[in-house]
Design a protein around this motif. Structure first.
Motif, short mmCIF file in Angstrom:
data_model
loop_
_atom_site.label_atom_id
_atom_site.label_comp_id
_atom_site.label_asym_id
_atom_site.label_seq_id
_atom_site.Cartn_x
_atom_site.Cartn_y
_atom_site.Cartn_z
N TRP A 163 76.00 36.37 4.51
CA TRP A 163 75.47 35.10 5.03
C TRP A 163 76.17 34.71 6.33
CZ3 TRP A 163 78.51 30.91 5.97
CH2 TRP A 163 79.75 30.86 5.33
N LYS A 164 77.48 35.01 6.42
CA LYS A 164 78.23 34.69 7.64
C LYS A 164 77.78 35.59 8.79
CE LYS A 164 81.71 32.67 9.86
NZ LYS A 164 81.81 33.49 11.07
N GLN A 165 77.54 36.88 8.51
CA GLN A 165 77.04 37.77 9.56
C GLN A 165 75.67 37.31 10.06
OE1 GLN A 165 77.32 42.02 8.67
NE2 GLN A 165 78.83 41.60 7.06
N LEU A 166 74.81 36.92 9.13
CA LEU A 166 73.47 36.45 9.52
C LEU A 166 73.57 35.18 10.35
CD1 LEU A 166 70.39 36.67 9.36
CD2 LEU A 166 70.49 35.44 7.19
N TRP A 167 74.43 34.26 9.95
CA TRP A 167 74.58 33.00 10.69
C TRP A 167 75.10 33.26 12.10
CZ3 TRP A 167 73.11 28.15 10.70
CH2 TRP A 167 73.81 27.22 11.49
N SER A 179 72.99 32.49 15.48
CA SER A 179 73.60 31.56 16.44
C SER A 179 73.68 32.19 17.82
CB SER A 179 75.00 31.15 15.96
OG SER A 179 74.94 30.52 14.70
N GLY A 180 74.03 33.48 17.88
CA GLY A 180 74.10 34.14 19.18
C GLY A 180 72.74 34.23 19.86
N ILE A 181 71.69 34.43 19.07
CA ILE A 181 70.35 34.50 19.66
C ILE A 181 69.90 33.14 20.17
CG2 ILE A 181 67.92 34.97 19.17
CD1 ILE A 181 68.80 37.04 17.15
N VAL A 182 70.08 32.11 19.35
CA VAL A 182 69.58 30.78 19.71
C VAL A 182 70.37 30.18 20.86
CG1 VAL A 182 69.24 28.44 18.84
CG2 VAL A 182 68.68 30.39 17.38
N LEU A 183 71.68 30.30 20.82
CA LEU A 183 72.53 29.63 21.80
C LEU A 183 72.68 30.42 23.10
CD1 LEU A 183 75.36 28.28 19.45
CD2 LEU A 183 73.32 27.08 20.28
N ASP A 223 71.67 36.32 22.92
CA ASP A 223 72.48 37.52 22.87
C ASP A 223 72.22 38.22 21.54
OD1 ASP A 223 74.33 39.51 23.12
OD2 ASP A 223 76.09 38.22 22.91
N PHE A 224 71.69 39.46 21.61
CA PHE A 224 71.39 40.21 20.40
C PHE A 224 72.58 41.04 19.91
CE2 PHE A 224 67.21 39.44 22.21
CZ PHE A 224 66.50 39.03 21.10
N GLY A 225 73.72 40.90 20.57
CA GLY A 225 74.92 41.56 20.09
C GLY A 225 75.11 42.95 20.66
N PRO A 226 76.27 43.56 20.35
CA PRO A 226 76.56 44.91 20.85
C PRO A 226 75.93 45.97 19.96
CG PRO A 226 78.43 44.08 19.62
CD PRO A 226 77.40 42.98 19.60
N SER A 227 75.71 47.13 20.56
CA SER A 227 75.25 48.27 19.80
C SER A 227 76.43 48.90 19.07
CB SER A 227 74.60 49.31 20.72
OG SER A 227 74.35 50.51 20.03
N PHE A 228 76.22 49.30 17.81
CA PHE A 228 77.29 49.92 17.03
C PHE A 228 77.44 51.40 17.34
CE2 PHE A 228 76.15 46.63 13.58
CZ PHE A 228 76.88 45.67 14.26
#
Length: 308
Positions: free
Chosen positions: A60-64, A68-72, A75-80
């Motif tokens: 749930w914390k990862q999803l939040w 949050s990164g997308i809305v604010l 940012d879709f995050g880094p590639s693993f």
């Protein structure tokens, strides 16, 4: 019309949100992970890597954090998997390529399919009708994962007319075969739907009235029969535009275009959660937007439709 559009836009937000949540939990429920290899990493190294990307946090914390990164920050995050690239860079590089040849394939399938369907309906039970129907059936029998190798075999290996792959800035030589491979099967469906719709419209009472008034056949076709004929075609064209983008995986693989389809598949195989979620959100939003535009186009093709 404005109120209807706003309602559809507001309804699209929870739809996309549910798509993200479902995709997120399904990906994490699948066995394996982005750092699972044939040779297992030492537990200490794996723990440090997971802590760096936040994978040690509850789901749930990862999803939040992701939402949050997308809305604010959008940012879709880094590639693993690609250590020096993030998801925004991958989408920015691959999506314009897929959009370019996908749009061209959509236009080619629409124009050729509508023309074949109208010609077949106007020349019903003649050689034109039989030829158009035969071409449509042949196009449907050759999906893109079959058409692609055939085109490479004929136009590259045998004739040497076109390059067998690559992008090279989108030059026309590199666009011809991907566009043909991606458009043929949809062209057959569009021709079939157009032909059936045109035949129904030509047998309608208002068409007989127009002909009884002495109007030229060309005016009867283009002014009176065309719009009601295209209404069911528009219904089909909305999803087709999304299909030519999401269905470009085989085109990316066979022709090495560098589009987004190959990144989508490789991210699923390597459990690159961020890339897979980013592309899923992109396709989901694109689907919602195209369906909305399709619904709004109904009012222009059929004045009886009004959205209140």
């Amino acid at each position: 019309m404005l109120s209807y559009t706003l309602r559809r836009v507001f309804a699209a937000v929870p739809t996309v949100l549910l798509l993200v949540i479902a995709s997120f939990f399904l990906m994490h429920a699948a066995p394996g992970g982005p750092f699972t290899t044939e040779r297992p990493l030492p537990p200490e190294v794996l723990a440090n890597i997971q802590a760096k990307y936040g994978l040690d946090q509850p789901l749930w914390k990862q999803l939040w954090d992701y939402l949050s990164g997308i809305v604010l920050r959008f940012d879709f995050g880094p590639s693993f998997v690609f250590k020096d690239r993030d998801v925004n860079d991958i989408i920015a590089q691959g999506f314009p390529i897929s959009l370019t040849y996908g749009t061209l394939a959509f236009l080619a399938a629409t124009i050729v399919g509508v023309v074949l369907g109208i010609a077949a309906a106007i020349r019903h039970n003649t050689w034109v009708d039989y030829l158009a129907v035969s071409l449509g059936i042949a196009a449907q029998a050759l999906p893109n994962f079959i058409m692609g190798p055939i085109l490479i075999l004929v136009f590259t290996l045998w004739l040497g007319w076109l390059p067998g792959g690559g992008w090279n800035g989108g030059q026309w030589q590199y666009l011809v075969m991907p566009v043909i491979a991606l458009s043929t099967s949809y062209m057959g469906n569009i021709a079939r739907i157009t032909r059936s719709s045109m035949l129904d419209v030509l047998n309608s009472g208002f068409i007989r009235t127009a002909r009884a008034k002495g109007l030229p056949e060309r005016m009867v076709i283009w002014r009176h029969a065309m719009k009601p004929t295209l209404l069911p075609v528009v219904t089909y064209l909305g999803p087709v535009f999304v299909y030519v983008l999401t269905g470009s995986v085989f085109v990316d693989i066979y022709f090495s275009t560098g589009g987004l389809g190959k990144s989508y598949v490789s991210s699923a195989l390597t459990r690159d959660y961020a890339v897979l979620l980013g592309v899923t959100i992109l396709y989901g939003v694109l689907t919602v937007v195209v369906n909305l535009l399709t619904d709004l186009a109904y009012a222009w093709f059929d004045p009886k439709i009004r959205y209140q």
